[in-house]
Motif scaffolding. Structure first.
Motif, PDB file in Angstrom:
ATOM      1  N   HIS A  28       0.833  -1.204   0.000  1.00  0.00           N
ATOM      2  CA  HIS A  28       0.000   0.000   0.000  1.00  0.00           C
ATOM      3  C   HIS A  28       0.870   1.257   0.000  1.00  0.00           C
ATOM      4  O   HIS A  28       1.846   1.359   0.754  1.00  0.00           O
ATOM      5  N   GLY A  29       0.529   2.197  -0.875  1.00  0.00           N
ATOM      6  CA  GLY A  29       1.248   3.465  -0.944  1.00  0.00           C
ATOM      7  C   GLY A  29       2.434   3.467  -1.881  1.00  0.00           C
ATOM      8  O   GLY A  29       2.996   4.539  -2.149  1.00  0.00           O
ATOM      9  N   MET A  30       2.826   2.299  -2.409  1.00  0.00           N
ATOM     10  CA  MET A  30       3.956   2.270  -3.344  1.00  0.00           C
ATOM     11  C   MET A  30       3.550   2.825  -4.703  1.00  0.00           C
ATOM     12  O   MET A  30       2.366   2.941  -5.031  1.00  0.00           O
ATOM     13  N   SER A  31       4.543   3.170  -5.498  1.00  0.00           N
ATOM     14  CA  SER A  31       4.318   3.732  -6.830  1.00  0.00           C
ATOM     15  C   SER A  31       5.330   3.143  -7.804  1.00  0.00           C
ATOM     16  O   SER A  31       6.482   2.880  -7.435  1.00  0.00           O
ATOM     17  N   THR A  32       4.909   2.969  -9.045  1.00  0.00           N
ATOM     18  CA  THR A  32       5.841   2.508 -10.075  1.00  0.00           C
ATOM     19  C   THR A  32       6.798   3.600 -10.519  1.00  0.00           C
ATOM     20  O   THR A  32       7.831   3.316 -11.120  1.00  0.00           O
ATOM     21  N   GLY A  33       6.441   4.870 -10.261  1.00  0.00           N
ATOM     22  CA  GLY A  33       7.161   5.977 -10.870  1.00  0.00           C
ATOM     23  C   GLY A  33       6.738   6.128 -12.328  1.00  0.00           C
ATOM     24  O   GLY A  33       6.081   5.255 -12.918  1.00  0.00           O
ATOM     25  N   TRP A  34       7.077   7.255 -12.912  1.00  0.00           N
ATOM     26  CA  TRP A  34       6.686   7.533 -14.295  1.00  0.00           C
ATOM     27  C   TRP A  34       7.544   6.723 -15.260  1.00  0.00           C
ATOM     28  O   TRP A  34       8.762   6.682 -15.141  1.00  0.00           O
ATOM     29  N   HIS A  35       6.888   6.078 -16.225  1.00  0.00           N
ATOM     30  CA  HIS A  35       7.600   5.276 -17.206  1.00  0.00           C
ATOM     31  C   HIS A  35       6.654   4.988 -18.380  1.00  0.00           C
ATOM     32  O   HIS A  35       5.477   5.374 -18.360  1.00  0.00           O
ATOM     33  N   SER A  36       7.146   4.291 -19.384  1.00  0.00           N
ATOM     34  CA  SER A  36       6.320   3.881 -20.516  1.00  0.00           C
ATOM     35  C   SER A  36       6.841   2.541 -21.026  1.00  0.00           C
ATOM     36  O   SER A  36       7.891   2.062 -20.591  1.00  0.00           O
ATOM     37  N   HIS A  37       6.085   1.944 -21.952  1.00  0.00           N
ATOM     38  CA  HIS A  37       6.446   0.627 -22.481  1.00  0.00           C
ATOM     39  C   HIS A  37       6.434   0.646 -24.012  1.00  0.00           C
ATOM     40  O   HIS A  37       5.648   1.377 -24.619  1.00  0.00           O
ATOM     41  N   PRO A  38       7.272  -0.187 -24.637  1.00  0.00           N
ATOM     42  CA  PRO A  38       7.267  -0.280 -26.099  1.00  0.00           C
ATOM     43  C   PRO A  38       6.141  -1.157 -26.638  1.00  0.00           C
ATOM     44  O   PRO A  38       6.058  -1.393 -27.843  1.00  0.00           O
ATOM     45  N   ASN A  78      -0.093   4.206  -8.764  1.00  0.00           N
ATOM     46  CA  ASN A  78      -0.043   4.289  -7.304  1.00  0.00           C
ATOM     47  C   ASN A  78      -0.980   3.241  -6.714  1.00  0.00           C
ATOM     48  O   ASN A  78      -2.060   2.988  -7.261  1.00  0.00           O
ATOM     49  N   MET A  79      -0.577   2.655  -5.590  1.00  0.00           N
ATOM     50  CA  MET A  79      -1.308   1.531  -5.010  1.00  0.00           C
ATOM     51  C   MET A  79      -2.152   1.952  -3.807  1.00  0.00           C
ATOM     52  O   MET A  79      -1.662   2.621  -2.892  1.00  0.00           O
ATOM     53  N   SER A  80      -3.437   1.538  -3.827  1.00  0.00           N
ATOM     54  CA  SER A  80      -4.319   1.690  -2.677  1.00  0.00           C
ATOM     55  C   SER A  80      -4.581   0.293  -2.126  1.00  0.00           C
ATOM     56  O   SER A  80      -5.209  -0.536  -2.797  1.00  0.00           O
ATOM     57  N   GLY A  81      -4.088   0.024  -0.921  1.00  0.00           N
ATOM     58  CA  GLY A  81      -4.100  -1.338  -0.401  1.00  0.00           C
ATOM     59  C   GLY A  81      -2.943  -2.114  -1.004  1.00  0.00           C
ATOM     60  O   GLY A  81      -2.308  -1.672  -1.971  1.00  0.00           O
ATOM     61  N   ASP A  82      -2.639  -3.271  -0.420  1.00  0.00           N
ATOM     62  CA  ASP A  82      -1.625  -4.141  -1.016  1.00  0.00           C
ATOM     63  C   ASP A  82      -2.159  -4.681  -2.339  1.00  0.00           C
ATOM     64  O   ASP A  82      -3.279  -5.174  -2.406  1.00  0.00           O
ATOM     65  N   VAL A  83      -1.343  -4.574  -3.381  1.00  0.00           N
ATOM     66  CA  VAL A  83      -1.795  -4.884  -4.743  1.00  0.00           C
ATOM     67  C   VAL A  83      -1.045  -6.097  -5.278  1.00  0.00           C
ATOM     68  O   VAL A  83       0.186  -6.158  -5.212  1.00  0.00           O
ATOM     69  N   VAL A  84      -1.807  -7.058  -5.800  1.00  0.00           N
ATOM     70  CA  VAL A  84      -1.239  -8.167  -6.573  1.00  0.00           C
ATOM     71  C   VAL A  84      -1.579  -7.883  -8.032  1.00  0.00           C
ATOM     72  O   VAL A  84      -2.743  -7.972  -8.444  1.00  0.00           O
ATOM     73  N   MET A  85      -0.575  -7.489  -8.784  1.00  0.00           N
ATOM     74  CA  MET A  85      -0.767  -6.996 -10.149  1.00  0.00           C
ATOM     75  C   MET A  85      -0.378  -8.064 -11.164  1.00  0.00           C
ATOM     76  O   MET A  85       0.650  -8.719 -11.029  1.00  0.00           O
ATOM     77  N   ALA A 220     -11.605   1.482  -1.300  1.00  0.00           N
ATOM     78  CA  ALA A 220     -10.545   0.469  -1.327  1.00  0.00           C
ATOM     79  C   ALA A 220      -9.768   0.429  -0.029  1.00  0.00           C
ATOM     80  O   ALA A 220      -9.253  -0.622   0.364  1.00  0.00           O
ATOM     81  N   CYS A 221      -9.686   1.555   0.653  1.00  0.00           N
ATOM     82  CA  CYS A 221      -8.957   1.623   1.930  1.00  0.00           C
ATOM     83  C   CYS A 221      -9.830   1.227   3.115  1.00  0.00           C
ATOM     84  O   CYS A 221      -9.361   1.246   4.259  1.00  0.00           O
ATOM     85  N   GLY A 222     -11.099   0.880   2.847  1.00  0.00           N
ATOM     86  CA  GLY A 222     -11.974   0.425   3.912  1.00  0.00           C
ATOM     87  C   GLY A 222     -12.644   1.524   4.700  1.00  0.00           C
ATOM     88  O   GLY A 222     -13.180   1.279   5.797  1.00  0.00           O
ATOM     89  N   ASP A 223     -12.655   2.759   4.179  1.00  0.00           N
ATOM     90  CA  ASP A 223     -13.282   3.859   4.903  1.00  0.00           C
ATOM     91  C   ASP A 223     -14.808   3.697   4.925  1.00  0.00           C
ATOM     92  O   ASP A 223     -15.402   3.069   4.048  1.00  0.00           O
ATOM     93  N   LYS A 224     -15.457   4.295   5.910  1.00  0.00           N
ATOM     94  CA  LYS A 224     -16.903   4.211   6.061  1.00  0.00           C
ATOM     95  C   LYS A 224     -17.594   5.045   4.986  1.00  0.00           C
ATOM     96  O   LYS A 224     -17.132   6.133   4.627  1.00  0.00           O
ATOM     97  N   VAL A 225     -18.736   4.531   4.524  1.00  0.00           N
ATOM     98  CA  VAL A 225     -19.483   5.215   3.467  1.00  0.00           C
ATOM     99  C   VAL A 225     -19.909   6.607   3.918  1.00  0.00           C
ATOM    100  O   VAL A 225     -19.859   7.563   3.130  1.00  0.00           O
ATOM    101  N   ILE A 226     -20.296   6.762   5.172  1.00  0.00           N
ATOM    102  CA  ILE A 226     -20.732   8.082   5.634  1.00  0.00           C
ATOM    103  C   ILE A 226     -19.593   9.093   5.555  1.00  0.00           C
ATOM    104  O   ILE A 226     -19.797  10.248   5.153  1.00  0.00           O
ATOM    105  N   TYR A 256     -16.746  -3.832  -4.859  1.00  0.00           N
ATOM    106  CA  TYR A 256     -15.519  -4.631  -4.908  1.00  0.00           C
ATOM    107  C   TYR A 256     -15.763  -6.120  -4.692  1.00  0.00           C
ATOM    108  O   TYR A 256     -14.825  -6.895  -4.684  1.00  0.00           O
ATOM    109  N   ARG A 257     -17.027  -6.487  -4.518  1.00  0.00           N
ATOM    110  CA  ARG A 257     -17.298  -7.899  -4.317  1.00  0.00           C
ATOM    111  C   ARG A 257     -17.413  -8.602  -5.656  1.00  0.00           C
ATOM    112  O   ARG A 257     -17.946  -8.067  -6.608  1.00  0.00           O
TER     113      ARG A 257
END
Length: 257
Positions: A28-38, A78-85, A220-226, A256-257
Motif C-alpha cells: 500500500h502506498g507504493m508507486s511505479t514511478g513515471w515510465h512507458s512501455h514499447p 499508485n497503489m491503494s491497499g496491497d496490490v497483486v498486479m 478500497a482503503c476500507g473507509d466508512k461510506v458516511i 468490490y465484491r
C-alpha cells in the motif's frame, strides 16, 4: 511481499513473443514511478486498487476491472491497499484489433482466469499448443470486453487545470460554475465551453467523476461510506449511494465484491 518490483517489467516488455505476462506485488502506498512501455499493456490487479496517472488524465482500477494502455503511454501507477498486479504486454504490430484508445474494461471471470494462467507461461519459451490457445483466448476476451467510465480527463488549458487540481484535492468543494469562472476571470458560459472542448464533459459531469474516483480510492482503503459521502460533498450517505448506483449499478459496499 517481495522486494521493490519497480523495474521488474524490464525483463518482460522487450520479449519477442507477441504476448507475455507477469505478476508483481506492491505494498500500500507504493508507486511505479513515471515510465512507458514499447508495447500495449493490460494492467490488472487481483487484489487492491490501482490509481493510474497519465499526462491526459487518471483512472482508478479496482479488482474487477483492468486498464488497456496504448504503446508508449507515459504513466505512473499508485497503489491503494496491497496490490497483486498481473500485467500482459502485447505487441500491437503482431496482434490486431486491440482497443484504439486507452480504456478501462470489465474483467469477466474467464478473462481473470486467463490472466492468472498467462502469468505461468515462461516468457522466453516457445509456448506449448495449450499455452498458445490460452494466449489467443486472452486476446479474444480483451477485444470483446466492454469499456467502463473510470477515466478522469485533465484539460490542457492552464486555467482549467488549476480548477481541476483544486477539485481533486477538495472534492467536497461546492463552489458553482459561476464562482469558478469568476476565479479565472471568464464568463460562466466560457467556462462551460472550455470544459466541453478540453475534457468532453460538462463542468458538473467532470466534478461528479472526480468525486466518484476519489470515493473508489477511499472505499478500497476500507473507509466508512458516511465519511466518504461527506468528504465528496454529499449531504447524506443515501444521496451518495444513489449517485454511485446510478453510475455503476451497485452500491459502494458491493462494488468490490
Amino acid at each position: 511481499m517481495s522486494a521493490d518490483p519497480s523495474h521488474h517489467y524490464l525483463a518482460y516488455d522487450q520479449r519477442p513473443q507477441p504476448v507475455v505476462a507477469m505478476e508483481s506485488r506492491w505494498r500500500h502506498g507504493m508507486s511505479t514511478g513515471w515510465h512507458s512501455h514499447p508495447r500495449g499493456q493490460l494492467l490488472y490487479a487481483t487484489e487492491g486498487v490501482m490509481v493510474i496517472h497519465t499526462d491526459a488524465g487518471s483512472w482508478v482500477i479496482p479488482p474487477n476491472r483492468a486498464l488497456w494502455m496504448l504503446t508508449g503511454l507515459r504513466h505512473c501507477v499508485n497503489m491503494s491497499g496491497d496490490v497483486v498486479m498481473r500485467t500482459a504486454y502485447i505487441n500491437v504490430d503482431q496482434v490486431s484489433a486491440m482497443p484504439a484508445q486507452s480504456c478501462a474494461i470489465n474483467v469477466s471471470p474467464l478473462l481473470r482466469e486467463l490472466l492468472v494462467e498467462a502469468v505461468r507461461i515462461a516468457p522466453g519459451a516457445v509456448p506449448s499448443p495449450r499455452h498458445a490457445r490460452v494466449l489467443e483466448l486472452l486476446i479474444d476476451e480483451i477485444q470483446v470486453s466492454p469499456t467502463l467510465p473510470l477515466h478522469l480527463p485533465l484539460p490542457q488549458d492552464t486555467r482549467l487545470h488549476r480548477i481541476c487540481t483544486a477539485l481533486m484535492a477538495q472534492p467536497a468543494d461546492a463552489a458553482s460554475a459561476a464562482q469558478w469562472a469568476a476565479s479565472i476571470q471568464v464568463a460562466e458560459r466560457t467556462l462551460h465551453r472550455l470544459f466541453a472542448q478540453e475534457t468532453g464533459m460538462t463542468f458538473a459531469q467532470w466534478r461528479e467523476q472526480a468525486r466518484l474516483l476519489h470515493a473508489l480510492r477511499r472505499i478500497a482503503c476500507g473507509d466508512k461510506v458516511i465519511d466518504i459521502a461527506l468528504d465528496c460533498g454529499y449531504a447524506s450517505p443515501s444521496a451518495f449511494t444513489a449517485m454511485f448506483r446510478r453510475h455503476f449499478g451497485v452500491t459502494p459496499s458491493g462494488f468490490y465484491r
